[in-house]
Design an enzyme around this catalytic site. Structure first.
Site, PDB file in Angstrom:
ATOM      1  N   GLU A   1      -2.824   8.062  -4.518  1.00 26.57           N
ATOM      2  CA  GLU A   1      -3.196   7.075  -5.518  1.00 26.57           C
ATOM      3  C   GLU A   1      -4.614   7.397  -5.979  1.00 26.57           C
ATOM      4  O   GLU A   1      -5.478   7.546  -5.105  1.00 26.57           O
ATOM      5  CB  GLU A   1      -3.142   5.685  -4.893  1.00 26.57           C
TER       6      GLU A   1
ATOM      7  N   HIS B   1      -1.329   0.112  -9.701  1.00 24.50           N
ATOM      8  CA  HIS B   1      -1.949  -0.828  -8.744  1.00 24.50           C
ATOM      9  C   HIS B   1      -2.554  -2.035  -9.482  1.00 24.50           C
ATOM     10  O   HIS B   1      -3.770  -2.291  -9.386  1.00 24.50           O
ATOM     11  CB  HIS B   1      -3.008  -0.118  -7.879  1.00 24.50           C
TER      12      HIS B   1
ATOM     13  N   ARG C   1       0.865  -1.176   0.000  1.00 20.57           N
ATOM     14  CA  ARG C   1       0.000   0.000   0.000  1.00 20.57           C
ATOM     15  C   ARG C   1       0.901   1.225   0.000  1.00 20.57           C
ATOM     16  O   ARG C   1       1.921   1.263   0.689  1.00 20.57           O
ATOM     17  CB  ARG C   1      -0.900   0.023   1.246  1.00 20.57           C
TER      18      ARG C   1
HETATM   19  C1  DGY Z   1      -5.491  -6.275  -2.801  1.00 20.74           C
HETATM   20  O1  DGY Z   1      -6.079  -7.328  -3.061  1.00 20.74           O
HETATM   21  O2  DGY Z   1      -5.483  -5.799  -1.681  1.00 20.74           O
HETATM   22  C2  DGY Z   1      -4.778  -5.610  -3.917  1.00 20.74           C
HETATM   23  O3  DGY Z   1      -4.171  -4.444  -3.545  1.00 20.74           O
HETATM   24  C3  DGY Z   1      -5.704  -5.408  -5.086  1.00 20.74           C
HETATM   25  O4  DGY Z   1      -5.937  -6.621  -5.651  1.00 20.74           O
END
Ligand code: DGY
Length: 320
Positions: free
Chosen positions: A267, A286, A238
């Site tokens: 983001e 992402h 993240r």
């Molecule tokens: C998640 O699954 O948390 C990813 O960041 C997106 O698929």
């Protein structure tokens, strides 16, 4: 007929199958997320919500849906956008999609590591600009993977899958996590290290922690400053796990040589953001889990768990 609201179109046939089994499935048809007021309106009366990581799933949304809301199925493994306490307090079941996206995400993390270290995107841009006029011994020299030390921060499913790939490239693996993982250590030949120790010893660092109050800005100016001169940072976890200003500073004045980022803060990252001015920062939007079959399986998982809860069965992938 019970209503299920899905905040984006999903790949595969799972949503049609859900409709065919007697649910009123309504899908937000646009590419961009529903604006907040629309989301609150569309959630009204839903028994199930299928949500994405950009949706703020909080008490306001749950209350807007009303007392008939029984299940929220998050189309992601990460749940940092979901207020789990608010759901628990209202007796709403929350599910997510762990496991299925492990390999896809580890693949992308490794792709970013390689691309950033060996200046793949910079090289591509150089060719596209028409600057490739000769072979030269000093052209676009990068960092080598073979025999280098990679520090994996967060050693859950994805961190371990990433380490497995690193092992195949003959890298030495350090890891830090809340708990030691002796079985994974043995399987992957990984060595446990305290975070600061890992940062000072690693040529590459890859982040695989969830975003929690404890991991917010885990890599701040001080920790980034501890990293090895010439090291490379990869983030597929993240964006907020890294302090972006501190990252820019570490790229501009050392110690970082390059970064590969699938997640950023902010983001989405605006096209004029300073991170994109740096020649050795590779950014993808992402897409860690964006393998076709992975995304189809994620759709199957959320639909199956919506049905399970609405039909009075236990969901397979509960968040708590
Ligand atoms: C998640 O699954 O948390 C990813 O960041 C997106 O698929």
């Amino acid at each position: 007929m019970k209503r299920v609201f899905v905040t984006r179109k999903l790949p595969g046939n799972s949503l049609s199958e859900l409709s065919a089994t007697g649910y009123q499935v309504e899908v937000w048809p646009e590419f961009l997320p529903p604006p907040r007021e629309r989301l609150l309106g569309l959630a009204k009366g839903a028994a199930g919500l299928v949500t994405m990581l950009e949706d703020r799933v909080d008490a306001e949304l749950m209350d807007a849906a009303g007392p008939g809301l029984k299940v929220i199925s998050q189309y992601a493994v990460g749940l940092d956008n979901v207020d789990l306490e608010a759901a628990r307090a209202r007796g709403i079941v929350v599910t997510h999609t762990p496991g299925v996206l492990t390999n896809a995400t580890a693949d992308l993390a490794f792709a970013l590591l390689t691309a950033a270290a060996r200046r793949v995107v910079e090289g591509h841009d150089y060719v596209r600009r028409g600057e490739w006029r000769t072979w030269h011994p000093e052209l676009l020299l990068g960092s080598e993977l073979y025999g280098a030390t990679v520090g994996v921060i967060g050693f859950g499913r994805i961190g371990q899958a990433f380490a497995r790939r690193a092992r195949g490239f003959d890298m030495k693996i350090l890891y830090s996590s809340r708990h030691r993982k002796p079985r994974a250590e043995a399987e992957l030949g990984a060595e446990y290290a305290e975070l600061d120790d890992l940062l000072t010893r690693s040529d590459f660092v890859s982040l695989h922690t969830p975003l929690t109050p404890e991991t917010l800005h885990l890599l701040n100016a001080e920790r980034l400053g501890r990293m090895k001169e010439g090291s490379v940072l990869v983030n597929t976890a993240r964006g907020k796990v890294v302090d972006t200003n501190a990252l820019l500073e570490a790229l501009a004045h050392g110690p970082l040589f390059a970064a590969g980022l699938d997640v950023t803060d902010p983001e989405p990252l605006p096209a004029d953001h300073p991170l994109l001015q740096h020649p050795r920062v590779v950014v993808t939007p992402h897409i860690g889990s964006a393998g076709r079959s992975t995304r189809e399986k994620m759709a199957e998982m959320v639909c199956a768990d919506v049905r399970a809860v609405l039909e009075g069965r236990a969901p397979r992938y509960p968040a708590f």
